[in-house]
Design a protein around this motif. Structure first.
Motif, PDB file in Angstrom:
ATOM      1  N   LEU A 111       2.223   0.699   4.015  1.00  0.00           N
ATOM      2  CA  LEU A 111       1.457   1.951   4.066  1.00  0.00           C
ATOM      3  C   LEU A 111       2.206   2.982   4.914  1.00  0.00           C
ATOM      4  O   LEU A 111       2.360   4.142   4.519  1.00  0.00           O
ATOM      5  CB  LEU A 111       0.071   1.681   4.643  1.00  0.00           C
ATOM      6  CG  LEU A 111      -0.772   2.897   4.997  1.00  0.00           C
ATOM      7  CD1 LEU A 111      -1.098   3.679   3.750  1.00  0.00           C
ATOM      8  CD2 LEU A 111      -2.048   2.498   5.691  1.00  0.00           C
ATOM      9  N   GLY A 112       2.694   2.543   6.077  1.00  0.00           N
ATOM     10  CA  GLY A 112       3.463   3.447   6.931  1.00  0.00           C
ATOM     11  C   GLY A 112       4.692   3.974   6.209  1.00  0.00           C
ATOM     12  O   GLY A 112       4.984   5.168   6.233  1.00  0.00           O
ATOM     13  N   PHE A 113       5.384   3.073   5.498  1.00  0.00           N
ATOM     14  CA  PHE A 113       6.567   3.480   4.741  1.00  0.00           C
ATOM     15  C   PHE A 113       6.192   4.509   3.679  1.00  0.00           C
ATOM     16  O   PHE A 113       6.864   5.526   3.511  1.00  0.00           O
ATOM     17  CB  PHE A 113       7.183   2.240   4.105  1.00  0.00           C
ATOM     18  CG  PHE A 113       8.462   2.486   3.376  1.00  0.00           C
ATOM     19  CD1 PHE A 113       9.620   2.781   4.066  1.00  0.00           C
ATOM     20  CD2 PHE A 113       8.506   2.423   1.998  1.00  0.00           C
ATOM     21  CE1 PHE A 113      10.796   3.000   3.389  1.00  0.00           C
ATOM     22  CE2 PHE A 113       9.688   2.648   1.318  1.00  0.00           C
ATOM     23  CZ  PHE A 113      10.839   2.936   2.024  1.00  0.00           C
ATOM     24  N   LEU A 120       0.824  -1.215   0.000  1.00  0.00           N
ATOM     25  CA  LEU A 120       0.000   0.000   0.000  1.00  0.00           C
ATOM     26  C   LEU A 120       0.856   1.262   0.000  1.00  0.00           C
ATOM     27  O   LEU A 120       0.333   2.359   0.113  1.00  0.00           O
ATOM     28  CB  LEU A 120      -0.926   0.023   1.211  1.00  0.00           C
ATOM     29  CG  LEU A 120      -2.076  -0.974   1.210  1.00  0.00           C
ATOM     30  CD1 LEU A 120      -2.872  -0.876   2.488  1.00  0.00           C
ATOM     31  CD2 LEU A 120      -2.988  -0.722   0.027  1.00  0.00           C
ATOM     32  N   LEU A 173      13.375  -2.284   2.988  1.00  0.00           N
ATOM     33  CA  LEU A 173      12.089  -2.348   3.686  1.00  0.00           C
ATOM     34  C   LEU A 173      11.615  -3.790   3.784  1.00  0.00           C
ATOM     35  O   LEU A 173      11.056  -4.212   4.801  1.00  0.00           O
ATOM     36  CB  LEU A 173      11.038  -1.508   2.950  1.00  0.00           C
ATOM     37  CG  LEU A 173       9.627  -1.614   3.514  1.00  0.00           C
ATOM     38  CD1 LEU A 173       9.558  -0.983   4.890  1.00  0.00           C
ATOM     39  CD2 LEU A 173       8.625  -0.968   2.602  1.00  0.00           C
ATOM     40  N   GLU A 215       3.809   6.569   3.751  1.00  0.00           N
ATOM     41  CA  GLU A 215       3.492   7.866   4.350  1.00  0.00           C
ATOM     42  C   GLU A 215       4.763   8.565   4.833  1.00  0.00           C
ATOM     43  O   GLU A 215       4.842   9.793   4.837  1.00  0.00           O
ATOM     44  CB  GLU A 215       2.525   7.679   5.525  1.00  0.00           C
ATOM     45  CG  GLU A 215       1.150   7.233   5.117  1.00  0.00           C
ATOM     46  CD  GLU A 215       0.452   8.267   4.262  1.00  0.00           C
ATOM     47  OE1 GLU A 215       0.310   9.416   4.704  1.00  0.00           O
ATOM     48  OE2 GLU A 215       0.066   7.922   3.128  1.00  0.00           O
ATOM     49  N   ILE A 216       5.739   7.783   5.273  1.00  0.00           N
ATOM     50  CA  ILE A 216       6.952   8.392   5.835  1.00  0.00           C
ATOM     51  C   ILE A 216       7.805   9.028   4.744  1.00  0.00           C
ATOM     52  O   ILE A 216       8.287  10.155   4.904  1.00  0.00           O
ATOM     53  CB  ILE A 216       7.770   7.328   6.607  1.00  0.00           C
ATOM     54  CG1 ILE A 216       7.106   7.018   7.948  1.00  0.00           C
ATOM     55  CG2 ILE A 216       9.185   7.817   6.848  1.00  0.00           C
ATOM     56  CD1 ILE A 216       7.818   5.975   8.748  1.00  0.00           C
ATOM     57  N   ILE A 256       0.109  -2.912   6.023  1.00  0.00           N
ATOM     58  CA  ILE A 256       0.135  -1.724   6.863  1.00  0.00           C
ATOM     59  C   ILE A 256       1.552  -1.181   7.014  1.00  0.00           C
ATOM     60  O   ILE A 256       1.756   0.038   7.030  1.00  0.00           O
ATOM     61  CB  ILE A 256      -0.482  -2.053   8.237  1.00  0.00           C
ATOM     62  CG1 ILE A 256      -1.952  -2.417   8.055  1.00  0.00           C
ATOM     63  CG2 ILE A 256      -0.352  -0.905   9.180  1.00  0.00           C
ATOM     64  CD1 ILE A 256      -2.804  -1.307   7.530  1.00  0.00           C
ATOM     65  N   VAL A 257       2.540  -2.087   7.093  1.00  0.00           N
ATOM     66  CA  VAL A 257       3.927  -1.612   7.172  1.00  0.00           C
ATOM     67  C   VAL A 257       4.279  -0.810   5.927  1.00  0.00           C
ATOM     68  O   VAL A 257       4.859   0.276   6.017  1.00  0.00           O
ATOM     69  CB  VAL A 257       4.896  -2.796   7.354  1.00  0.00           C
ATOM     70  CG1 VAL A 257       6.313  -2.363   7.103  1.00  0.00           C
ATOM     71  CG2 VAL A 257       4.783  -3.359   8.742  1.00  0.00           C
TER      72      VAL A 257
END
Lengths: 348, 401
Positions: free
Chosen positions: B147-149, B78, B130, B151-152, B144-145
């Motif tokens: 997705l977090g990446f 994501l 990653l 966003e970061i 979700i991981v």
């Protein structure tokens, strides 16, 4: 690369037991002692102020995180649309208030009627949002329940976009102002300037969580929810109506999120179609931090995330807050996917 | 003669059994004829239309790449836009005056043809970095991981404004230049010039169009070969049942890591081209919306089927830029034509302007519910979906040979 991966796996195994929980506490205490303790002595008032902000944020996140964690606990679905259910709940509440003539920037003269109106409208908002979420579950997730795990997750992403789109059509890209209804009186506590709204939010959130806790612990439906979460097939054999239990879970999650959305709108003054995306991700991080599937864990995680956010906004730099929160999300999922208090989920 | 007549229906039969072939032919014909047809049909707007097609190619590339991750290996990513951002920023930093403004104090202007490989390498390394710690997670946690990446990474580019210019974006990025030996004999009004004065600029996008078509062609060949290779079969095995795959001797970790890195590499590839074409790169270009759009393209087109995802990418891009872009005009014209009051007309037009998210969300949900195999499904995938390997029933093996 192989050694790195091996080392990571060993770390994860080592952190999965009680040791991991102590590592969590250790990191928390170390962060507190190193980063925050010196500043308490520099400026105790600022510390207290930030603490109250953090607790308020934490209470709001907890109301959202509970929905994530309950749904995950029962059908192992990351309900990606939950953050948007939160926003839509807030917007429905604002709409209901405006139907009563309670619109922003207009002096409301309801006097003593305010409390029953607030409670009544909030209850109605919870009901409507809950029904919306149950419908979403029935239409979008239920048909995919036996598909591979990623199918409902992708659908949930689509549902999140659909909800954001509906709000975008409804209100456009602008912030929707909320009426200023919560009694706002500032008073001084040990020098810090505290708003009654912050206290109200914390009290309401704590009250709802206590009700939820006793519901899950003691009521028959709560028992059914716990049984379904443990073993769906066995629960069916015991005569539990799985579909109804799942619907109830979605209803409760959305009702709590709707209260969260309303309180958020009252506290921050406005909502936008994408408010729920950011807030939802932070709340999801909280749920993961506490151990997804675990109700007490979600509340604890929300408290931690709220405090991290408030203290980083206060002492650090607000532009890095999101990076830190997503960093926490990635680290927790990588090193201890069960979170702080999480149930033991086998890695499938 | 008779044989020749007979072979024609045979060809149709093959095409009907394997729609991929037909789709590839239509795609190739469209790609070849598009620039010419556009100039005849709509001469005033031909430059814009070719530009749009060249931009759509970026999404086609990304869809092909994400298909490796999601479709072949079954890993939901994501945060795919993160690698896109990494590719674009790699090119932007090393092919513009930006580094002169940073603590490095020296502008670097490396050629596009070199940097496209650098960008691929950097993005693939980021994917491996990653992926290495996270790929052992369950599918939804991995989503979700990532997705977090996703966003970061754009936030990092925004916050590290000393190096990347932050919200001010990096602009005036070099356009690709053809090497002199390609430029030479065709240039300067030689009578047999194929394309006169082939340059890469926004006013003459045919160069970009050709470049993009070639890149996509190369990527299709690469991916199709990968799919048929040992690695490709390992990906499918991991997607269907990781435990069984590892019992059969597939090194699931390496196989998944390769899928992740290769997918990231395609995104970096696309990012590099994107930076060169737009000549400006800003953190706002790489939001979650990009990741979801590419996921939507892959889902709609048909997960795991290369021509399918290309069709999906083109369809979604067309919907986004042509249908949704023109909808307000149409609405105004139609509503005004049937004599609705002005207020209603403008309200309807506003409504049409804001439909973007709704349409995307609806397409994604409806596809997953009604046609999870996508528009152009891969045959294998369709059989799995209709015969249900996950429903608990045993698969009927009699017709499966």
């Amino acid at each position: 690369m192989a050694t790195v991966v091996g080392a990571l796996r060993q770390t994860r195994v080592a952190l999965s037991g009680q040791l991991g929980a102590w590592v969590f506490y250790g990191i928390g205490i170390a962060a507190f002692v190193l980063l925050i303790l010196p500043r308490i002595f520099q400026n105790p008032v600022l510390f207290l102020q930030t603490l109250v902000f953090g607790l308020t944020d934490g209470a709001l996140y907890a109301l959202i995180a509970l929905g994530y964690t309950m749904v995950y606990g029962i059908i192992e679905l990351i309900n990606f649309a939950h953050g948007d259910v939160f926003t839509i709940g807030g917007m429905i509440g604002i709409l209901l208030f405006s139907l009563l003539g309670l619109v922003p920037n207009k002096a409301a003269s309801v006097g003593l009627l305010l409390v029953p109106i607030l409670i009544g409208i909030t209850a109605l908002t919870m009901l409507i949002t809950g029904v919306i979420n149950v419908v979403i579950e029935r239409v979008a997730y239920k048909p995919l329940r036996h598909q591979p795990r990623l199918a409902p997750l992708i659908t949930a992403v689509g549902m999140s976009f659909l909800l954001e789109g509906i709000m975008f059509v409804w209100h456009g890209p602008n912030f929707v102002q909320a009426p200023d209804l919560l009694p706002s009186a500032r008073f001084s506590l040990l020098g810090a300037n505290i708003d009654t709204r912050e206290l109200i939010i914390i009290v309401v959130a704590v009250g709802l969580m206590l009700i939820l806790n006793s519901f899950v612990e003691f009521s028959k439906l709560g028992k059914a929810m716990r049984a379904t979460a443990q073993d769906r097939d066995a629960a069916t054999l015991m005569g539990i109506d799985i579909d109804r239990t799942i619907s109830v879970t979605f209803f409760i999650g959305a009702a709590l999120a709707a209260v969260g959305g309303l309180l958020w709108a009252f506290y921050y003054g406005s909502l936008r179609y994408d408010t729920g995306f950011g807030a939802g991700l932070a709340a999801f991080t909280a749920a993961v931090f506490g151990g997804i599937g675990n109700i007490q864990g979600a509340v604890l995680g929300a408290l931690v995330i709220g405090l991290v956010r408030a203290f980083n906004d206060g002492y650090g730099s607000a532009t890095w807050t999101d990076v830190i929160i997503f960093g926490i999300l990635i680290l927790v999922l990588t090193l201890r996917p069960t979170g702080l208090l999480g149930m033991r989920v086998p890695e499938k | 003669m008779i044989a020749r007549i007979r072979s024609l229906p045979a060809w149709f039969r093959i095409s009907a059994r394997d729609p991929n072939r037909l789709v590839y032919m239509i795609l190739a014909a469209t790609a070849l004829l598009y620039p010419t047809v556009v100039q005849f049909v709509n001469p005033e707007q031909s430059i814009t239309l070719i530009n749009i097609a060249a931009d759509a190619g970026v999404y086609v590339l990304m869809a092909i790449g994400l298909n490796v991750v999601v479709g072949f290996a079954g890993l939901l990513d994501l945060g795919y836009a993160a690698f896109f951002a990494i590719g674009a920023y790699t090119y932007a930093m090393l092919a513009s005056g930006q580094l002169a403004l940073t603590p490095a104090h020296h502008a670097v202007h490396l050629p596009f043809w070199l940097l496209i490989f650098v960008a691929v390498l950097v993005a693939a390394s980021a994917g491996a970095l990653l992926g290495a710690p996270t790929l052992r997670l369950r599918g939804d946690y991995l989503a979700i991981v990532t997705l977090g990446f996703g966003e970061i990474v754009p936030r990092l580019f925004r916050n590290m404004s000393d190096w990347t210019g932050g919200v001010n974006a990096i602009s005036a990025i070099d356009a690709p230049l053809l090497p002199f030996w390609v430029d030479g004999p065709w240039d300067g009004g030689v009578p047999f010039a194929f394309v006169r004065d082939l340059k890469f600029s926004a006013f003459q996008p045919i160069g970009y169009y050709i470049l993009m078509a070639l890149l996509i062609l190369i990527c299709i060949i690469l991916v199709t070969n990968l799919q048929r290779s040992r690695l490709g079969r390992a990906w499918m095995a991991v997607r269907e049942d990781e435990l069984a795959a590892s019992a059969m001797g597939v090194n699931t970790r390496n196989v998944k890591l390769l899928a992740f890195s290769i997918g990231a590499a395609f995104s970096g590839f696309a990012g590099c081209y994107f930076g060169a074409k737009l000549s400006s790169v800003s953190p706002e270009n790489f939001s979650f919306l990009v990741s979801v759009t590419v996921l939507l393209m892959v889902t709609l087109g048909g997960m795991g089927n290369v021509p399918g995802v290309i069709v999906g990418a083109i369809v979604i891009y067309f919907v986004q830029y042509k249908i949704l872009g023109d909808l307000p005009h149409w609405t105004t014209a139609i509503a005004g034509g049937i004599g609705l009051p002005d207020k209603t007309v403008s309200a309807l037009s506003d409504l049409a302007t804001n439909l973007n998210f709704v349409v995307f969300g609806l397409i994604l949900v409806v596809t997953m519910l009604l046609r999870p195999q996508g528009l152009v499904p891969s045959r294998q995938r369709q059989e799995e979906l209709t015969k249900g390997t996950h429903g608990g029933e045993l698969v009927d093996m009699r017709g499966a040979s």
